[in-house]
Write a protein that holds these residues in place. Structure first.
Motif, mmCIF file in Angstrom:
data_model
loop_
_atom_site.group_PDB
_atom_site.id
_atom_site.type_symbol
_atom_site.label_atom_id
_atom_site.label_comp_id
_atom_site.label_asym_id
_atom_site.label_seq_id
_atom_site.Cartn_x
_atom_site.Cartn_y
_atom_site.Cartn_z
ATOM 1 N N LEU A 286 3.248 0.987 -6.383
ATOM 2 C CA LEU A 286 3.321 1.717 -7.651
ATOM 3 C C LEU A 286 2.066 2.540 -7.882
ATOM 4 C CD1 LEU A 286 4.949 -0.869 -10.077
ATOM 5 C CD2 LEU A 286 5.797 1.426 -9.606
ATOM 6 N N LYS A 287 0.955 1.972 -7.486
ATOM 7 C CA LYS A 287 -0.315 2.638 -7.743
ATOM 8 C C LYS A 287 -0.550 3.822 -6.816
ATOM 9 C CE LYS A 287 -5.211 1.281 -7.976
ATOM 10 N NZ LYS A 287 -6.039 0.066 -7.727
ATOM 11 N N LYS A 288 -0.206 3.648 -5.531
ATOM 12 C CA LYS A 288 -0.613 4.648 -4.560
ATOM 13 C C LYS A 288 0.510 5.244 -3.733
ATOM 14 C CE LYS A 288 -3.634 2.087 -2.282
ATOM 15 N NZ LYS A 288 -4.858 1.928 -1.463
ATOM 16 N N GLY A 289 1.720 4.756 -3.926
ATOM 17 C CA GLY A 289 2.822 5.255 -3.124
ATOM 18 C C GLY A 289 2.878 4.588 -1.762
ATOM 19 N N PHE A 290 3.898 4.919 -1.039
ATOM 20 C CA PHE A 290 4.154 4.278 0.256
ATOM 21 C C PHE A 290 3.051 4.576 1.276
ATOM 22 C CE2 PHE A 290 6.064 4.330 4.525
ATOM 23 C CZ PHE A 290 6.608 3.056 4.578
ATOM 24 N N ALA A 291 2.772 5.843 1.456
ATOM 25 C CA ALA A 291 1.897 6.272 2.555
ATOM 26 C C ALA A 291 0.489 5.698 2.446
ATOM 27 C CB ALA A 291 1.840 7.788 2.617
ATOM 28 N N LEU A 292 -0.029 5.638 1.237
ATOM 29 C CA LEU A 292 -1.422 5.230 1.075
ATOM 30 C C LEU A 292 -1.614 3.722 0.969
ATOM 31 C CD1 LEU A 292 -2.864 7.954 -1.308
ATOM 32 C CD2 LEU A 292 -3.403 7.573 1.089
ATOM 33 N N THR A 293 -0.528 2.988 1.002
ATOM 34 C CA THR A 293 -0.634 1.534 0.947
ATOM 35 C C THR A 293 -0.431 0.965 2.343
ATOM 36 O OG1 THR A 293 0.281 1.553 -1.287
ATOM 37 C CG2 THR A 293 0.297 -0.548 -0.113
ATOM 38 N N SER A 294 -1.343 0.111 2.790
ATOM 39 C CA SER A 294 -1.189 -0.483 4.126
ATOM 40 C C SER A 294 -0.819 -1.956 3.995
ATOM 41 C CB SER A 294 -2.485 -0.345 4.923
ATOM 42 O OG SER A 294 -3.482 -1.177 4.385
ATOM 43 N N THR A 295 -0.120 -2.437 4.991
ATOM 44 C CA THR A 295 0.245 -3.867 4.986
ATOM 45 C C THR A 295 -1.018 -4.724 5.045
ATOM 46 O OG1 THR A 295 0.533 -3.778 7.384
ATOM 47 C CG2 THR A 295 2.502 -3.536 6.047
ATOM 48 N N THR A 296 -2.039 -4.205 5.665
ATOM 49 C CA THR A 296 -3.329 -4.899 5.692
ATOM 50 C C THR A 296 -3.844 -5.121 4.273
ATOM 51 O OG1 THR A 296 -3.800 -3.661 7.728
ATOM 52 C CG2 THR A 296 -5.634 -4.832 6.703
ATOM 53 N N GLU A 297 -3.776 -4.069 3.482
ATOM 54 C CA GLU A 297 -4.261 -4.169 2.107
ATOM 55 C C GLU A 297 -3.392 -5.124 1.284
ATOM 56 O OE1 GLU A 297 -4.390 -0.425 0.120
ATOM 57 O OE2 GLU A 297 -5.641 -1.162 -1.524
ATOM 58 N N ILE A 298 -2.102 -5.049 1.493
ATOM 59 C CA ILE A 298 -1.189 -5.953 0.781
ATOM 60 C C ILE A 298 -1.539 -7.398 1.102
ATOM 61 C CG2 ILE A 298 1.205 -6.736 0.593
ATOM 62 C CD1 ILE A 298 2.019 -3.772 1.145
ATOM 63 N N SER A 299 -1.771 -7.675 2.381
ATOM 64 C CA SER A 299 -2.102 -9.048 2.760
ATOM 65 C C SER A 299 -3.439 -9.470 2.153
ATOM 66 C CB SER A 299 -2.159 -9.181 4.290
ATOM 67 O OG SER A 299 -3.293 -8.510 4.819
ATOM 68 N N ARG A 300 -4.397 -8.567 2.154
ATOM 69 C CA ARG A 300 -5.700 -8.874 1.577
ATOM 70 C C ARG A 300 -5.550 -9.260 0.109
ATOM 71 N NH1 ARG A 300 -8.497 -4.125 1.295
ATOM 72 N NH2 ARG A 300 -8.002 -3.672 3.463
ATOM 73 N N GLU A 301 -4.825 -8.441 -0.634
ATOM 74 C CA GLU A 301 -4.615 -8.700 -2.062
ATOM 75 C C GLU A 301 -3.837 -9.994 -2.292
ATOM 76 O OE1 GLU A 301 -4.826 -6.142 -5.056
ATOM 77 O OE2 GLU A 301 -6.602 -5.713 -3.858
ATOM 78 N N SER A 302 -2.908 -10.252 -1.390
ATOM 79 C CA SER A 302 -2.062 -11.436 -1.565
ATOM 80 C C SER A 302 -2.779 -12.700 -1.099
ATOM 81 C CB SER A 302 -0.757 -11.274 -0.772
ATOM 82 O OG SER A 302 -0.155 -10.044 -1.057
ATOM 83 N N GLY A 303 -3.875 -12.527 -0.377
ATOM 84 C CA GLY A 303 -4.616 -13.672 0.128
ATOM 85 C C GLY A 303 -3.960 -14.327 1.329
ATOM 86 N N CYS A 304 -3.428 -13.534 2.233
ATOM 87 C CA CYS A 304 -2.847 -14.110 3.446
ATOM 88 C C CYS A 304 -3.139 -13.210 4.638
ATOM 89 C CB CYS A 304 -1.338 -14.283 3.293
ATOM 90 S SG CYS A 304 -0.433 -12.727 3.296
ATOM 91 N N ASN A 305 -2.741 -13.668 5.779
ATOM 92 C CA ASN A 305 -2.908 -12.895 7.004
ATOM 93 C C ASN A 305 -1.923 -11.729 7.028
ATOM 94 O OD1 ASN A 305 -2.211 -12.302 9.978
ATOM 95 N ND2 ASN A 305 -4.125 -13.455 10.075
ATOM 96 N N GLN A 306 -2.365 -10.648 7.663
ATOM 97 C CA GLN A 306 -1.553 -9.434 7.675
ATOM 98 C C GLN A 306 -0.217 -9.636 8.402
ATOM 99 O OE1 GLN A 306 -1.444 -7.509 10.765
ATOM 100 N NE2 GLN A 306 -0.381 -5.679 10.040
ATOM 101 N N ALA A 307 -0.246 -10.497 9.404
ATOM 102 C CA ALA A 307 0.991 -10.740 10.164
ATOM 103 C C ALA A 307 2.076 -11.361 9.289
ATOM 104 C CB ALA A 307 0.700 -11.625 11.360
ATOM 105 N N LEU A 308 1.629 -12.078 8.277
ATOM 106 C CA LEU A 308 2.594 -12.769 7.420
ATOM 107 C C LEU A 308 3.461 -11.782 6.641
ATOM 108 C CD1 LEU A 308 3.265 -15.714 6.864
ATOM 109 C CD2 LEU A 308 1.884 -15.575 4.797
ATOM 110 N N VAL A 309 2.864 -10.689 6.291
ATOM 111 C CA VAL A 309 3.625 -9.652 5.591
ATOM 112 C C VAL A 309 4.795 -9.212 6.460
ATOM 113 C CG1 VAL A 309 3.538 -7.314 4.643
ATOM 114 C CG2 VAL A 309 1.594 -8.865 4.320
ATOM 115 N N HIS A 310 4.509 -9.082 7.756
ATOM 116 C CA HIS A 310 5.560 -8.652 8.680
ATOM 117 C C HIS A 310 6.515 -9.794 9.008
ATOM 118 C CE1 HIS A 310 4.113 -4.568 9.554
ATOM 119 N NE2 HIS A 310 2.946 -5.070 9.206
ATOM 120 N N TYR A 311 5.986 -10.988 8.964
ATOM 121 C CA TYR A 311 6.845 -12.148 9.196
ATOM 122 C C TYR A 311 7.961 -12.210 8.150
ATOM 123 C CZ TYR A 311 8.147 -17.130 9.027
ATOM 124 O OH TYR A 311 8.825 -18.313 8.994
#
Lengths: 204, 204
Positions: free
Chosen positions: B20-45
DNA sequence: CCTCTATTTAATAGGGCTATTAATACTAAT
DNA sequence: ATTAGTATTAATAGCCCTATTAAATAGAGG
């Protein structure tokens, strides 16, 4: 490639096209070079960084956008006629630069640091636009020709109505199955409707 | 991290916030995982691809957005009262989801393939909204209670007026030096002004 | 023809991103 | 306590991107 145009100019043209279409983040210097028909390093040779190239494009476009609110005021016409002229001029500039609202909104939101640049441009022009307009508006309200409304509110309403058809263009074209020509005709109708909406909404 | 919420849910929440804040392109799964407090692979899992994760978020938000046009019609009130209710409901939903207009416009323009998804959602609801509203509108025009106007035009005007204050939020906050609370107060005023503008513009 | 400068290209370092895989921790059931 | 299944992490392959550097080429002027 027409070789009478310099490569620098060529890059600027294609950069503008791509930035307008996809915004800063989704446009790469690689793609700009590809479209311009040159090596990617050349883009950096002329503009140093992607950021600087963007600024070169954005500043220009911003001036176009802001100038869309300016219109030569003939003093021998009524306030309403002036207002109609302003709305139409504004719309026409957007019509000629249909992707511009998107670019500005996009940068505004995804790149808040850029607000500073926008602000400077806006503020230096806002006096010209706002203060005289505001005075005239208040005079009209005083005279009872139009209902009480702040210049800001009126300004925002005009901006909103005029901008949105272009922001929604992809959706409208798709849902209503319009080609470009049909969309443009629709836009022309919208222009009239916007004028009508604003003028009628100001009746006392 | 509240561990009563599952990690999957946590990821979804933070993905939504960032998209919502930055749109699709500017958001990375790495950042999502960081914010969520988990490993980046988990987002893809959980969501396989960034694209699928986005869709999971976007579909939900799209429903919210579209439902903003729906309002329980009480038949014992006048058309004008109904219309005011619709405008206000629409505005309120946007008010509760201030970044939503940006997300939708952004995806509309930078990711035209996604229009198909939007179209499906829109079309399945458009009958509900449009057809009955259109009928009532025409009846009112027939009766001479309001000026002739197409349902589409009216719809676009309402949408435009309501959406734009939120698209322009960063700029308005900055230029007018508003904090969040002040902006919200301004928005409330805008809501009234939008209702006024629309209702007055419909006078015959 | 030679030289100097401006333009253009090739090559590549370095970084972030997505996605995948293999390994590890955790949980609950037998 | 062992096992099976789920949740999570570490590591890494492979891409594309930006930016830099050095080398090649072209054009102008003597």
């Amino acid at each position: 490639m027409k070789k009478d145009k310099s490569m620098e100019k060529e890059i600027l043209i294609h950069a503008e096209k791509l930035f307008l279409k996809k915004g800063f983040a989704l446009t790469s210097t690689t793609e700009i070079s590809r479209e311009s028909g040159c090596n990617q390093a050349l883009v950096h040779y002329y503009f140093r960084t992607k950021e600087k190239l963007f600024e070169a494009v954005f500043q220009n476009k911003l001036i176009v956008f802001i100038s869309s609110f300016l219109q030569i005021d003939q003093s021998n016409i009524s306030f309403e006629e002036k207002l109609v002229g302003k709305i139409e001029t504004h719309f026409d500039v957007l019509y000629q630069n249909q992707q511009l609202p998107f670019l500005i909104i996009n940068e505004l939101i995804t790149n808040p640091e850029r607000i500073a640049a926008i602000k400077i441009q806006v503020e230096s022009n806002v006096q010209l636009i706002y203060s005289s307009f505001s005075r005239e508006l208040e005079a009209e309200i005083e005279k009872g020709n139009i209902r009480p409304i702040s210049a800001l509110d009126l300004f925002l309403s005009i901006l909103s109505l005029n901008i949105n058809i272009f922001l929604l263009k992809p959706l409208l074209k798709d849902i209503l199955s319009l080609d470009d020509e049909q969309f443009n005709r629709m836009a022309e109708e919208r222009k009239k409707e916007n004028v009508r909406t604003i003028i009628m909404s100001l009746k006392p």
